[in-house]
Design a protein around this motif. Structure first.
Motif, PDB file in Angstrom:
ATOM      1  N   GLY A  91       0.829  -1.191   0.000  1.00 29.53           N
ATOM      2  CA  GLY A  91       0.000   0.000   0.000  1.00 29.53           C
ATOM      3  C   GLY A  91       0.863   1.240   0.000  1.00 29.53           C
ATOM      4  N   PRO A  92       0.262   2.405   0.088  1.00 29.24           N
ATOM      5  CA  PRO A  92       1.036   3.645   0.172  1.00 29.24           C
ATOM      6  C   PRO A  92       1.708   3.762   1.529  1.00 29.24           C
ATOM      7  CG  PRO A  92      -1.283   4.094   0.515  1.00 29.24           C
ATOM      8  CD  PRO A  92      -1.190   2.638   0.145  1.00 29.24           C
ATOM      9  N   PRO A  93       2.632   4.689   1.684  1.00 36.60           N
ATOM     10  CA  PRO A  93       3.239   4.901   2.995  1.00 36.60           C
ATOM     11  C   PRO A  93       2.200   5.308   4.038  1.00 36.60           C
ATOM     12  CG  PRO A  93       4.522   5.982   1.278  1.00 36.60           C
ATOM     13  CD  PRO A  93       3.239   5.540   0.647  1.00 36.60           C
ATOM     14  N   ASN A  94       2.419   4.858   5.251  1.00 37.18           N
ATOM     15  CA  ASN A  94       1.542   5.228   6.357  1.00 37.18           C
ATOM     16  C   ASN A  94       1.623   6.741   6.567  1.00 37.18           C
ATOM     17  OD1 ASN A  94       0.325   5.665   8.894  1.00 37.18           O
ATOM     18  ND2 ASN A  94       0.871   3.613   9.579  1.00 37.18           N
ATOM     19  N   PRO A  95       0.525   7.461   6.403  1.00 32.36           N
ATOM     20  CA  PRO A  95       0.580   8.924   6.490  1.00 32.36           C
ATOM     21  C   PRO A  95       0.741   9.448   7.906  1.00 32.36           C
ATOM     22  CG  PRO A  95      -1.679   8.221   6.252  1.00 32.36           C
ATOM     23  CD  PRO A  95      -0.840   6.971   6.153  1.00 32.36           C
ATOM     24  N   MET A  96       0.681   8.562   8.878  1.00 33.98           N
ATOM     25  CA  MET A  96       0.753   9.014  10.263  1.00 33.98           C
ATOM     26  C   MET A  96       2.071   8.673  10.928  1.00 33.98           C
ATOM     27  SD  MET A  96      -3.133   8.302  11.589  1.00 33.98           S
ATOM     28  CE  MET A  96      -4.548   8.932  10.672  1.00 33.98           C
ATOM     29  N   LEU A  97       3.052   8.218  10.140  1.00 33.40           N
ATOM     30  CA  LEU A  97       4.375   7.935  10.671  1.00 33.40           C
ATOM     31  C   LEU A  97       5.371   8.967  10.159  1.00 33.40           C
ATOM     32  CD1 LEU A  97       4.676   4.048  10.380  1.00 33.40           C
ATOM     33  CD2 LEU A  97       4.412   5.405  12.456  1.00 33.40           C
ATOM     34  N   ILE A  98       6.242   9.429  11.034  1.00 33.45           N
ATOM     35  CA  ILE A  98       7.254  10.403  10.635  1.00 33.45           C
ATOM     36  C   ILE A  98       8.226   9.766   9.652  1.00 33.45           C
ATOM     37  CG2 ILE A  98       9.158  11.833  11.461  1.00 33.45           C
ATOM     38  CD1 ILE A  98       7.573  12.162  14.085  1.00 33.45           C
ATOM     39  N   GLU A  99       8.685   8.556   9.956  1.00 33.22           N
ATOM     40  CA  GLU A  99       9.539   7.822   9.036  1.00 33.22           C
ATOM     41  C   GLU A  99       8.657   6.933   8.168  1.00 33.22           C
ATOM     42  OE1 GLU A  99      12.710   5.740  10.847  1.00 33.22           O
ATOM     43  OE2 GLU A  99      13.482   7.488  11.941  1.00 33.22           O
ATOM     44  N   LEU A 100       8.820   7.062   6.866  1.00 30.17           N
ATOM     45  CA  LEU A 100       7.922   6.388   5.943  1.00 30.17           C
ATOM     46  C   LEU A 100       7.976   4.876   6.119  1.00 30.17           C
ATOM     47  CD1 LEU A 100       8.394   8.430   2.653  1.00 30.17           C
ATOM     48  CD2 LEU A 100       6.799   8.790   4.537  1.00 30.17           C
ATOM     49  N   GLU A 101       6.802   4.283   6.152  1.00 26.62           N
ATOM     50  CA  GLU A 101       6.675   2.834   6.267  1.00 26.62           C
ATOM     51  C   GLU A 101       5.431   2.420   5.487  1.00 26.62           C
ATOM     52  OE1 GLU A 101       5.216   0.115   9.850  1.00 26.62           O
ATOM     53  OE2 GLU A 101       7.209   0.962  10.214  1.00 26.62           O
ATOM     54  N   GLU A 102       5.613   1.489   4.553  1.00 28.39           N
ATOM     55  CA  GLU A 102       4.506   1.095   3.693  1.00 28.39           C
ATOM     56  C   GLU A 102       3.409   0.388   4.473  1.00 28.39           C
ATOM     57  OE1 GLU A 102       6.279   0.355  -0.777  1.00 28.39           O
ATOM     58  OE2 GLU A 102       6.078  -1.332   0.594  1.00 28.39           O
ATOM     59  N   LEU A 103       2.172   0.719   4.101  1.00 30.54           N
ATOM     60  CA  LEU A 103       1.043  -0.056   4.585  1.00 30.54           C
ATOM     61  C   LEU A 103       1.023  -1.408   3.869  1.00 30.54           C
ATOM     62  CD1 LEU A 103      -1.651   2.757   4.470  1.00 30.54           C
ATOM     63  CD2 LEU A 103      -0.575   1.843   6.529  1.00 30.54           C
ATOM     64  N   ARG A 104       0.475  -2.415   4.515  1.00 32.22           N
ATOM     65  CA  ARG A 104       0.380  -3.743   3.929  1.00 32.22           C
ATOM     66  C   ARG A 104      -0.992  -4.334   4.235  1.00 32.22           C
ATOM     67  NH1 ARG A 104       4.468  -6.064   0.516  1.00 32.22           N
ATOM     68  NH2 ARG A 104       6.295  -4.737   0.789  1.00 32.22           N
ATOM     69  N   SER A 105      -1.533  -5.041   3.242  1.00 33.35           N
ATOM     70  CA  SER A 105      -2.786  -5.769   3.443  1.00 33.35           C
ATOM     71  C   SER A 105      -2.483  -7.258   3.282  1.00 33.35           C
ATOM     72  CB  SER A 105      -3.840  -5.327   2.427  1.00 33.35           C
ATOM     73  OG  SER A 105      -5.062  -5.997   2.649  1.00 33.35           O
ATOM     74  N   ASP A 106      -2.573  -8.004   4.379  1.00 38.53           N
ATOM     75  CA  ASP A 106      -2.157  -9.405   4.386  1.00 38.53           C
ATOM     76  C   ASP A 106      -3.244 -10.315   3.815  1.00 38.53           C
ATOM     77  OD1 ASP A 106       0.211  -8.661   5.641  1.00 38.53           O
ATOM     78  OD2 ASP A 106      -0.651  -8.900   7.647  1.00 38.53           O
ATOM     79  N   PHE A 107      -2.798 -11.413   3.213  1.00 44.61           N
ATOM     80  CA  PHE A 107      -3.723 -12.444   2.770  1.00 44.61           C
ATOM     81  C   PHE A 107      -2.997 -13.788   2.790  1.00 44.61           C
ATOM     82  CE2 PHE A 107      -1.628 -11.052  -1.103  1.00 44.61           C
ATOM     83  CZ  PHE A 107      -1.452 -12.200  -1.859  1.00 44.61           C
TER      84      PHE A 107
END
Length: 649
Positions: free
Chosen positions: A223-239
């Protein structure tokens, strides 16, 4: 190319709705405009004469059929912006798919800008937005449908390119080309495979190694980077994927969804969620395609699209218009639904690509049929992109002289493109039938933004500039670096970026400009003359037949300074190389185009005209894209468009 930054977009999921204004009663007339991207005048003419397009032939006999001059350059976001506003690039500010910020030399997508939230609160590793950001449509000028609305005409504008986010000035709008996926680009697919090494280079997708243990694969969609983290970290959707131990069948479990697929099956649209802090989620959707189970496992997932049933970004006006359309089934919302990257990267075979393109086209056609059935009055515009994107890939099948043509591989598909034109003709026939059912007093207009031709040779503008002493590289061993990062700016007078643009490294404008303003015009004349005298060594003919000067060839003003100093009009059959367009500096100036993308139109604009047909003689004719909107308005008795143009510089 820098992706559309979704950090602020995700933080600004709650964006104020745009409500179309009310006006006087409609005037009581029906006009439908069908936009078929890439419909070529020469091919259309031939197929009409051969009796293969009976409905377009009927329009030509009863109304009109003409070649339509395209935009400078003939790129879709530029061309459709010409149509929308009645202005050229100097007035609407769209010159290419890609622009650059001269102060930072960072490229960006030309049609849309994401603005960050004004205030945030930092708490440890978290950064909480306290105000909404915004997504801004960068196209300038007044869209023609706004003028119709002011005259009391109800307008429905569906999938109009260069209209994301929607303008908010039609009664109903659904955004089209330019609408991103949730990663913020034009579309990034995912492939989960036990053999990722087969897909080297720089793929257009996210290739992930499938680590299958005891018949189970645990994976995730980027996913896109987590907008609520100062240091960028990608969102992930697990399956999770469960492989049948004997049969070529899998079960996919994602969220509350369970999907059973056999090899060769496509899933329906699957809603997914990316977890966010504070019990929030970012919604999206994808479709899975099970390519292979054994011996190599390959599971494809479409780019994660904005879900029209729960849109994370504004894609329609009113907000619930997309949801209403999705009641007949979810649909591709990204602007380029046909996955040309997947076939270019070898993930799809020809048949798999054509099947995927057919799925996307069927969604759009089904959706249009619903709109057509409900249409009673006013203006309905609907865009279809299937001719353009399939032609880009399949054009070589019609041209045995193409350097990448392989008779054994391509000959069985020689009729694919003609089949698409016949499908478009069927849509035209259904539309004519609807207008007849309404009393026969309406007008149908069919148009395209440009034509099409074979792309045989790839020209590197940056290689030409280097070899002619206008550009210097820092490291001759790193010619694959994108975005001009290998340019020695202290010894560079001009550079290329985008599919058509040449820029002067101008003092006081570019971040490291060295060319004095007083020398700019003379340098442009020198480069223009040299480019027009550059031959294609394969033929001895000119490789470039037109060089357009921003200050001379655009008649509208207000935003001309955004664009390149020169726009290159390549000879028919030649186009900018992808590497040069991305700001690389290859060693060779011109080479055979051996890629999967075999057809194109980004050339001398006079060589690739589009089409304009009408079901009855028009009140006002149109010879160019800039004139079509005025012709539409004239059908409602409205004159004087563009009603207000961009301001003078």
């Amino acid at each position: 190319m820098r992706r559309l930054d979704l950090l602020e977009a995700v933080a600004a999921v709650v964006i104020a709705g745009i409500v179309a204004g009310c006006g006087p009663e409609p005037v009581g007339h029906q006009v439908i405009v069908l936009g078929f991207d890439g419909m070529d005048h020469e091919l259309t003419t031939r197929m009409i004469s051969e009796g293969k397009l009976p409905n377009l032939a009927r329009m030509a006999a009863n109304g009109s059929f003409t070649a339509l001059e395209t935009s400078i350059p003939p790129q879709s976001p530029v061309a459709w912006s010409d149509f929308i506003t009645g202005l050229d690039s100097g007035g609407h500010g769209i010159f290419d798919f890609m622009h650059r910020d001269p102060e930072t030399m960072v490229p960006y997508l030309s049609t849309t800008l994401t603005e960050p939230p004004g205030r945030t609160l930092r708490m440890g590793r978290w950064e909480i937005p306290l105000g909404g950001g915004d997504i801004v449509l960068m196209r300038q000028g007044v869209p023609f449908w706004e003028v119709l609305e002011e005259h009391g005409v109800e307008t429905t504008i569906v999938r109009m390119p260069a209209n994301f986010p929607p303008s908010g000035t039609a009664s109903r709008e659904l955004s089209g080309m330019g609408t991103p996926d949730l990663l913020g680009g034009y579309g990034t697919y995912s492939l989960f495979t036990t053999a990722p090494e087969r897909f080297g280079g720089s793929p257009g997708g996210d290739i992930q190694r499938a680590d299958i243990r005891r018949g189970v694969l645990n994976a995730s969609l980027r996913g896109p980077p987590n907008p609520m983290l100062i240091e960028l970290e990608e969102l992930r959707s697990d399956f999770t994927v469960y492989l049948d131990p004997a049969r070529p069948v899998v079960k996919i479990v994602i969220g509350d969804e369970e999907i059973i697929l056999q090899e060769g099956d496509w899933s329906e649209w699957v809603p997914i969620e990316y977890p966010l802090p504070l019990f929030q989620t970012l919604p999206g959707m994808t479709r899975f395609y099970l390519k292979d189970v054994r011996p190599e496992f390959q599971l494809y997932a479409t780019p994660v699209n904005i879900d029209p049933l729960d849109p994370a970004m504004p894609i329609s006006v009113p907000d619930d218009f997309a949801t209403e359309l999705a009641e007949g089934g979810r649909f591709y919302t990204q602007g380029f639904p046909e996955d040309t990257d997947a076939i270019s990267d070898g993930v799809f075979s020809i048949d798999e690509y054509l099947n995927q393109a057919a799925l996307a086209a069927a969604e759009i056609r089904r959706q249009y049929m619903g709109l057509l059935a409900d249409f009673e009055d006013g203006l309905l515009f609907n865009y279809f992109g299937f001719i353009d994107l399939v032609s880009h890939i399949m054009w070589r099948t019609t041209d045995p002289t193409h350097p990448a043509y392989d008779r054994e591989r391509d000959e069985p598909y020689a009729g694919v493109i003609e089949g698409l034109y016949m499908e478009a003709d069927e849509i035209v026939g259904e539309t004519l039938a609807r207008l007849d059912a309404l009393g026969g007093g309406g007008t149908l207009m069919v148009m395209s933004d440009h034509g099409f031709t074979s792309w045989k040779r790839a020209f590197s503008l940056n290689a030409w500039l280097e070899q002619n002493g206008y550009l210097t590289v820092q490291d001759r061993n790193r010619r694959d670096l994108d975005f001009l990062t290998n340019v020695d700016w202290a010894d560079t007078r001009a550079y290329g970026l985008g599919l058509s643009g040449l820029y002067v490294n101008l003092e006081g404008r570019e971040a490291n400009g060295i060319v004095p303003a007083a020398e700019r015009d003379a340098l442009l004349r020198e480069i223009t003359e040299a480019l027009l005298n550059e031959p294609d060594p394969a033929t001895g003919e000119p490789a470039i037949t037109r060089v357009y000067n921003r200050d001379e060839d655009y008649t509208d003003r207000g935003y001309a300074e955004i664009g390149p100093d020169l726009v290159i009009g390549f000879a028919k059959g030649i186009r900018s190389s992808d590497a040069s367009a991305a700001g690389q500096i290859p060693e060779e100036i011109i080479v055979d185009n051996m890629g999967a993308w075999s057809g194109d139109h980004i050339m001398d604009h006079e060589t690739v005209p589009g089409v304009l047909l009408s079901s009855r003689p028009l009140q006002v004719g149109a010879a160019s894209l800039k004139e079509v909107a005025a012709a539409v308005l004239a059908e409602f008795g409205v004159t004087g468009f563009p009603s207000n143009t961009a301001p003078d510089q």
